[in-house]
Design a protein around this motif. Structure first.
Motif, PDB file in Angstrom:
ATOM      1  N   SER A 192      12.499  -0.311 -10.362  1.00 52.01           N
ATOM      2  CA  SER A 192      11.102  -0.380 -10.403  1.00 52.01           C
ATOM      3  C   SER A 192      10.411  -0.657  -9.045  1.00 52.01           C
ATOM      4  O   SER A 192      10.924  -1.654  -8.256  1.00 52.01           O
ATOM      5  N   ILE A 193       9.349   0.072  -8.665  1.00 52.71           N
ATOM      6  CA  ILE A 193       8.652  -0.410  -7.451  1.00 52.71           C
ATOM      7  C   ILE A 193       7.284  -0.385  -7.672  1.00 52.71           C
ATOM      8  O   ILE A 193       6.598   0.587  -8.232  1.00 52.71           O
ATOM      9  N   ALA A 194       6.655  -1.507  -7.193  1.00 55.45           N
ATOM     10  CA  ALA A 194       5.031  -1.533  -7.514  1.00 55.45           C
ATOM     11  C   ALA A 194       4.711  -1.246  -8.855  1.00 55.45           C
ATOM     12  O   ALA A 194       3.672  -0.746  -9.315  1.00 55.45           O
ATOM     13  N   GLY A 195       5.306  -1.854  -9.861  1.00 55.00           N
ATOM     14  CA  GLY A 195       5.138  -1.866 -11.224  1.00 55.00           C
ATOM     15  C   GLY A 195       5.463  -0.424 -11.860  1.00 55.00           C
ATOM     16  O   GLY A 195       5.232  -0.210 -13.089  1.00 55.00           O
ATOM     17  N   GLN A 196       6.185   0.377 -11.205  1.00 50.13           N
ATOM     18  CA  GLN A 196       6.414   1.738 -11.576  1.00 50.13           C
ATOM     19  C   GLN A 196       8.003   2.121 -11.362  1.00 50.13           C
ATOM     20  O   GLN A 196       8.375   1.750 -10.440  1.00 50.13           O
ATOM     21  N   PHE A 248       0.887  -1.209  -0.066  1.00 50.74           N
ATOM     22  CA  PHE A 248      -0.099   0.023   0.128  1.00 50.74           C
ATOM     23  C   PHE A 248       0.847   1.404   0.139  1.00 50.74           C
ATOM     24  O   PHE A 248       0.770   2.089  -0.775  1.00 50.74           O
ATOM     25  N   LEU A 249       1.917   1.262   0.874  1.00 45.74           N
ATOM     26  CA  LEU A 249       2.831   2.573   1.020  1.00 45.74           C
ATOM     27  C   LEU A 249       3.643   2.661  -0.221  1.00 45.74           C
ATOM     28  O   LEU A 249       3.696   3.893  -0.590  1.00 45.74           O
ATOM     29  N   ALA A 250       3.950   1.662  -0.834  1.00 42.29           N
ATOM     30  CA  ALA A 250       4.742   1.579  -2.008  1.00 42.29           C
ATOM     31  C   ALA A 250       3.998   2.282  -3.152  1.00 42.29           C
ATOM     32  O   ALA A 250       4.413   3.144  -4.089  1.00 42.29           O
ATOM     33  N   LYS A 251       2.710   1.920  -3.386  1.00 42.91           N
ATOM     34  CA  LYS A 251       1.743   2.615  -4.435  1.00 42.91           C
ATOM     35  C   LYS A 251       1.416   4.134  -4.049  1.00 42.91           C
ATOM     36  O   LYS A 251       1.529   4.880  -5.072  1.00 42.91           O
ATOM     37  N   GLN A 252       1.207   4.112  -2.648  1.00 44.84           N
ATOM     38  CA  GLN A 252       1.139   5.849  -2.242  1.00 44.84           C
ATOM     39  C   GLN A 252       2.338   6.483  -2.711  1.00 44.84           C
ATOM     40  O   GLN A 252       2.327   7.699  -3.470  1.00 44.84           O
ATOM     41  N   LEU A 253       3.655   5.856  -2.417  1.00 44.58           N
ATOM     42  CA  LEU A 253       4.725   6.610  -2.819  1.00 44.58           C
ATOM     43  C   LEU A 253       4.879   7.146  -4.587  1.00 44.58           C
ATOM     44  O   LEU A 253       5.102   8.212  -4.750  1.00 44.58           O
ATOM     45  N   CYS A 254       4.417   5.883  -5.287  1.00 44.87           N
ATOM     46  CA  CYS A 254       4.363   6.417  -6.587  1.00 44.87           C
ATOM     47  C   CYS A 254       3.259   7.432  -6.838  1.00 44.87           C
ATOM     48  O   CYS A 254       3.737   8.309  -8.036  1.00 44.87           O
ATOM     49  N   GLN A 255       2.430   7.622  -6.415  1.00 47.93           N
ATOM     50  CA  GLN A 255       1.466   8.507  -6.694  1.00 47.93           C
ATOM     51  C   GLN A 255       2.018   9.852  -5.807  1.00 47.93           C
ATOM     52  O   GLN A 255       1.557  11.069  -6.987  1.00 47.93           O
ATOM     53  N   ILE A 256       2.510   9.962  -5.007  1.00 44.42           N
ATOM     54  CA  ILE A 256       2.919  11.055  -4.311  1.00 44.42           C
ATOM     55  C   ILE A 256       4.200  11.593  -5.368  1.00 44.42           C
ATOM     56  O   ILE A 256       4.188  12.813  -5.718  1.00 44.42           O
ATOM     57  N   LYS A 316      15.062   5.046   1.770  1.00 40.76           N
ATOM     58  CA  LYS A 316      14.789   4.431   2.792  1.00 40.76           C
ATOM     59  C   LYS A 316      13.462   3.580   2.447  1.00 40.76           C
ATOM     60  O   LYS A 316      12.922   3.718   1.176  1.00 40.76           O
ATOM     61  N   GLY A 317      12.517   3.316   3.278  1.00 39.25           N
ATOM     62  CA  GLY A 317      11.098   2.459   2.903  1.00 39.25           C
ATOM     63  C   GLY A 317      11.225   1.704   1.779  1.00 39.25           C
ATOM     64  O   GLY A 317      12.049   0.746   1.839  1.00 39.25           O
ATOM     65  N   PRO A 318      10.195   1.953   0.667  1.00 41.80           N
ATOM     66  CA  PRO A 318      10.028   0.972  -0.282  1.00 41.80           C
ATOM     67  C   PRO A 318      11.330   0.733  -1.116  1.00 41.80           C
ATOM     68  O   PRO A 318      11.629  -0.536  -1.709  1.00 41.80           O
ATOM     69  N   THR A 319      12.104   1.887  -1.248  1.00 41.01           N
ATOM     70  CA  THR A 319      13.172   1.826  -2.274  1.00 41.01           C
ATOM     71  C   THR A 319      14.448   0.921  -1.648  1.00 41.01           C
ATOM     72  O   THR A 319      15.018   0.207  -2.152  1.00 41.01           O
ATOM     73  N   LEU A 320      14.594   1.129  -0.231  1.00 42.40           N
ATOM     74  CA  LEU A 320      15.785   0.427   0.461  1.00 42.40           C
ATOM     75  C   LEU A 320      15.363  -1.091   0.406  1.00 42.40           C
ATOM     76  O   LEU A 320      16.176  -1.952   0.377  1.00 42.40           O
ATOM     77  N   ALA A 321      13.803  -1.307   0.821  1.00 40.27           N
ATOM     78  CA  ALA A 321      13.630  -2.669   0.651  1.00 40.27           C
ATOM     79  C   ALA A 321      13.852  -3.292  -0.929  1.00 40.27           C
ATOM     80  O   ALA A 321      14.143  -4.415  -0.810  1.00 40.27           O
ATOM     81  N   THR A 322      13.664  -2.579  -1.758  1.00 40.50           N
ATOM     82  CA  THR A 322      14.006  -3.214  -3.145  1.00 40.50           C
ATOM     83  C   THR A 322      15.417  -3.133  -3.486  1.00 40.50           C
ATOM     84  O   THR A 322      15.777  -4.039  -3.819  1.00 40.50           O
ATOM     85  N   LEU A 323      16.081  -2.183  -2.956  1.00 44.35           N
ATOM     86  CA  LEU A 323      17.605  -2.254  -3.479  1.00 44.35           C
ATOM     87  C   LEU A 323      18.351  -3.296  -2.761  1.00 44.35           C
ATOM     88  O   LEU A 323      19.384  -3.989  -3.355  1.00 44.35           O
ATOM     89  N   ALA A 324      18.075  -3.370  -1.151  1.00 44.90           N
ATOM     90  CA  ALA A 324      19.059  -4.326  -0.342  1.00 44.90           C
ATOM     91  C   ALA A 324      18.396  -5.533  -0.103  1.00 44.90           C
ATOM     92  O   ALA A 324      19.216  -6.310  -0.164  1.00 44.90           O
ATOM     93  N   TYR A 325      17.063  -5.704  -0.311  1.00 43.63           N
ATOM     94  CA  TYR A 325      16.530  -6.897  -0.105  1.00 43.63           C
ATOM     95  C   TYR A 325      15.677  -7.635  -1.317  1.00 43.63           C
ATOM     96  O   TYR A 325      15.404  -8.750  -1.038  1.00 43.63           O
ATOM     97  N   GLY A 326      15.690  -6.793  -2.067  1.00 46.36           N
ATOM     98  CA  GLY A 326      14.876  -7.145  -3.431  1.00 46.36           C
ATOM     99  C   GLY A 326      13.617  -7.506  -3.491  1.00 46.36           C
ATOM    100  O   GLY A 326      12.864  -8.332  -4.192  1.00 46.36           O
TER     101      GLY A 326
END
Length: 421
Positions: free
Chosen positions: A222-226, A104-112, A127-137
């Motif tokens: 790429s985060i939440a398809g964006q 939910f927060l990842a999609k909100q980030l893209c909208q913001i 941080k947040g969704p970007t760090l989750a994707t960068l570091a943890y995939g």
């Protein structure tokens, strides 16, 4: 000041094997908070799961340190059949809720970001969704509760006003913005929080890193398809160092963030990372952070780092002590370490803060400031009339020595840490 080097072969690294003086629940948590589970670590997890575990204690510690999702993933990958059914249900339910929240927060980030873009405001999510994707995939492996966005200082007020018009309000007092270089905003329905930054560091930061160069080396992610533009891995490492150090590395999640970034990008440009670290006098602090991260994943220091810097023995000792007590039982303000060495804090003295500067003068000034900083416990120790107030200062030293059991060995270790360069 230069760091005195030890021969590389004399540097010893921790393995994933349990630490003898820690509870089995803590050792299990340390083994499970990683993406890659090798054969040796999987074997240790199997042995620990066959002990008489206090599962409620384990879940409490995982929640406290923000690593619930990593714990669940590792247990599911190794030996889910050894988890009691009621605990497995709790883990599954909590992780479903957290994963849904992350998405939910990842999609909100893209909208913001889209919203800011429509007003020609460039923004960097971190941080947040970007760090989750960068570091943890994977968005389902790192816990976060809000969104961090960096904008240029010239765009800051316009970005904040735009978000306020979209239903956001100040979460805390806006007068704190200058000190923290950010506005903490929350949506009126309470579902989305945004930390809107115009700088990566606070006004009095120990590591006054200039974030201006970040804008010239953004990379797509790429985060939440964006696809969004975010920090390159080298800059993400520096930001992870800043946030871990601000918390004195008392959160296992912060150590995992840095460790997993290093693991995920073996071809990091360490010369680029080390340049501001050296220039801003943070070699000791950065080495401490790397030792913590490398200890956690049983990695050697990156070759470039070990060739460029030598590791003072006192710093290695401090890193080992801090790692062992990351999730220990003791309240760190009042207890010594499990290994009877140094602790995160002794009488309000943060040993990580001492390690975070290369300047001997700054280290001594910090210690003197703490030594003479009276508090209510000092006044309660002895009740003195106002005209004898000056006696509280020597009495404070007496109280600290008695309360924190300062002995010859600990004072010697502290003096070595102050002097090591």
């Amino acid at each position: 000041m230069t760091l005195q080097l030890l021969p590389q072969e004399s540097i010893k690294y921790k393995t994933a094997s349990p630490i003898a003086n820690l509870r089995p629940e803590i050792n299990l948590l340390l083994c499970c908070t990683r993406i890659d589970i090798d054969t040796s670590t999987a074997s240790q997890i199997h042995k620990l799961l066959q002990t008489d575990l206090d599962w409620n204690y384990l879940l409490q510690k995982a929640y406290q340190h923000g690593v619930f999702l990593l714990l669940y993933q590792s247990l599911q990958k190794t030996h889910p059949e050894l988890i009691p059914q009621n605990i497995s249900d709790q883990l599954h339910t909590y992780c479903q809720i957290k994963t849904a929240r992350n998405l939910f927060l990842a999609k909100q980030l893209c909208q913001i970001l889209d919203l800011l873009g429509t007003d020609n405001i460039s923004a960097i999510p971190f941080k947040g969704p970007t760090l989750a994707t960068l570091a943890y995939g994977n968005l389902a492996l790192r816990e976060f509760s809000d969104l961090d966005i960096l904008v240029r200082k010239d765009d800051y007020l316009r970005a904040k006003e735009l978000l306020i018009r979209q239903g956001y309000r100040h979460k805390y007092f806006p007068e704190d913005e200058v000190a923290w270089s950010q506005a903490q905003l929350i949506r009126d329905d309470g579902k989305v929080g945004i930390d809107l930054h115009y700088d990566m560091v606070t006004k009095d930061s120990f590591f006054p890193l200039d974030s201006t160069p970040f804008w010239q080396r953004l990379e797509p992610l790429s985060i939440a398809g964006q696809t969004v533009a975010t920090l390159q891995p080298e800059d993400a490492v520096l930001v992870a160092y800043i946030h871990g150090s601000k918390e004195d590395w008392r959160s296992l999640k912060r150590v995992c963030d840095l460790a997993e970034l290093i693991r995920a990008y073996p071809q990091l440009n360490w010369e680029q990372i080390l340049e501001p670290v050296e220039r801003l006098g943070n070699k000791r602090g950065f080495l401490l952070a790397l030792l913590l991260a490398c200890n956690h994943l049983s990695l050697p220091l990156p070759e470039v780092v070990s060739q460029k810097f030598k590791v003072p023995p006192q710093l290695r000792f401090l890193a080992e002590q801090l790692y062992e007590q990351l999730v220990c039982d003791a309240e760190l303000e009042n207890q010594l370490t499990p290994c009877d060495g140094l602790s995160f804090f002794i009488g309000g003295l943060s040993l990580v803060r001492i390690a975070n500067t290369d300047s001997f003068t700054v280290r001594v000034q910090y210690c003197l400031d703490i030594a003479f900083r009276l508090n209510e416990r000092d006044r309660a120790f002895f009740l003195l009339p106002d005209f004898l107030y000056f006696l509280y200062y020597p009495l404070r030293w007496f109280r600290l020595i008695k309360t924190y059991k300062f002995g010859k060995d600990k004072i010697l270790n502290l003096s070595k840490l102050l002097r090591c360069s």
